[in-house]
Design an enzyme around this catalytic site. Structure first.
Site, PDB file in Angstrom:
ATOM      1  N   HIS A 163      41.149  40.434  39.999  1.00 32.53           N
ATOM      2  CA  HIS A 163      40.853  39.404  39.096  1.00 32.53           C
ATOM      3  C   HIS A 163      40.826  39.920  37.148  1.00 32.53           C
ATOM      4  CE1 HIS A 163      41.351  35.489  36.739  1.00 32.53           C
ATOM      5  NE2 HIS A 163      42.209  35.235  37.426  1.00 32.53           N
ATOM      6  N   GLU A 196      48.601  38.757  34.126  1.00 32.48           N
ATOM      7  CA  GLU A 196      48.169  37.960  33.374  1.00 32.48           C
ATOM      8  C   GLU A 196      47.567  38.440  32.260  1.00 32.48           C
ATOM      9  OE1 GLU A 196      46.390  34.625  36.187  1.00 32.48           O
ATOM     10  OE2 GLU A 196      45.084  35.944  36.048  1.00 32.48           O
TER      11      GLU A 196
HETATM   12  O1  G3P Z   1      44.315  33.319  37.955  1.00 29.10           O
HETATM   13  C1  G3P Z   1      44.682  32.086  37.280  1.00 29.10           C
HETATM   14  C2  G3P Z   1      43.640  32.610  35.169  1.00 29.10           C
HETATM   15  O2  G3P Z   1      43.145  33.529  35.374  1.00 29.10           O
HETATM   16  C3  G3P Z   1      44.550  32.100  34.571  1.00 29.10           C
HETATM   17  O3  G3P Z   1      43.473  30.757  34.162  1.00 29.10           O
HETATM   18  O4  G3P Z   1      42.715  28.710  33.193  1.00 29.10           O
HETATM   19  O5  G3P Z   1      44.947  30.426  32.163  1.00 29.10           O
HETATM   20  O6  G3P Z   1      45.634  29.318  33.920  1.00 29.10           O
HETATM   21  P1  G3P Z   1      44.261  29.660  32.945  1.00 29.10           P
END
Ligand code: G3P
Length: 222
Positions: free
Chosen positions: A95, A145
């Protein structure tokens, strides 16, 4: 364990609303919504909460990290066998908030986690990193992400649809999750329409006044 598409994986991180007894309550809300909606929800909780939560809910419980450690003298490391024994079904690796120092270490952790039967979700910060991981290992999921959107109000689906398209095209062997800023059913719908298998999200749930309502909304357009 049901991990079919569309998969909604909530990362509890270390939010207070998702720690200890609060984590247990939030896990039960996920299980409840899963039953009501018939959709697939999974959760990633802190290592110390896994045993309690896995014993209390039937939805898949992931860990948020593990190391490539073996049984023996490795103080403070997270052993894949211990996660499995505690009831985890899977583990998130790499992550943005807990990256491995090298690709070699990441691949070693993927291999160790899979060897004990954990489903692995590796995170990547962009499509290129995702493609690299996909070419040298075969995690069940790769979650893409963009770090700058994590925890914010603008979702990857609205801000970076091209990233999702690219990731889906470049990742050949793993199922693709997308995340960062995902908050509602429209974000999920766009992600799936662009070819993603599901979403990985956190603050949209952990900061919500009514998490059940948000969970229902997430799957309302799929
Ligand atoms: O692991 C999920 C993440 O990093 C996204 O976080 O708070 O943007 O949904 P968020």
């Amino acid at each position: 364990m049901n991990l079919s598409s569309p998969l909604i994986l909530t990362n509890f991180k270390t939010y207070e609303s998702a720690t200890g007894t609060n984590a247990l309550a939030l896990a039960k809300i996920h299980e409840h919504v899963a039953k009501e909606s018939g959709k697939n929800f999974a959760i990633a909780v802190q290592a110390v909460d896994i045993r309690m939560i896995a014993a209390a809910v039937k939805i898949p419980v992931f860990a948020q990290h593990c190391d490539a450690a073996e049984y023996g003298s490795h103080t403070g490391w997270i052993l894949p066998e211990a996660l499995k024994e505690a009831g985890a079904s899977g583990v998130i690796l790499n992550h943005s908030e807990h990256r491995f120092a090298s690709t070699e270490e990441l691949v070693a952790a993927i291999t160790r986690a899979q060897s004990v039967g954990l489903v692995v979700c590796v995170c990547a910060e962009n499509a290129e990193e995702a493609a690299k991981i996909d070419s040298i290992s075969k995690p069940e999921f790769i979650a893409v992400e963009p770090p700058e959107l994590i925890g914010g109000d603008i979702s990857v689906s609205t801000a970076q649809p091209k990233l999702i398209r690219d990731a889906v095209e470049m990742i050949k062997r793993s199922r693709v999750l997308v995340g960062a800023g995902v908050k509602n059913g429209e974000d999920v719908r766009i992600g799936l329409e662009l070819g993603a298998f599901g979403v990985l999200l956190a603050s949209g749930i952990t900061k919500a006044a009514d998490p059940a309502a948000v969970l229902h909304d997430l799957v309302s357009k799929v």
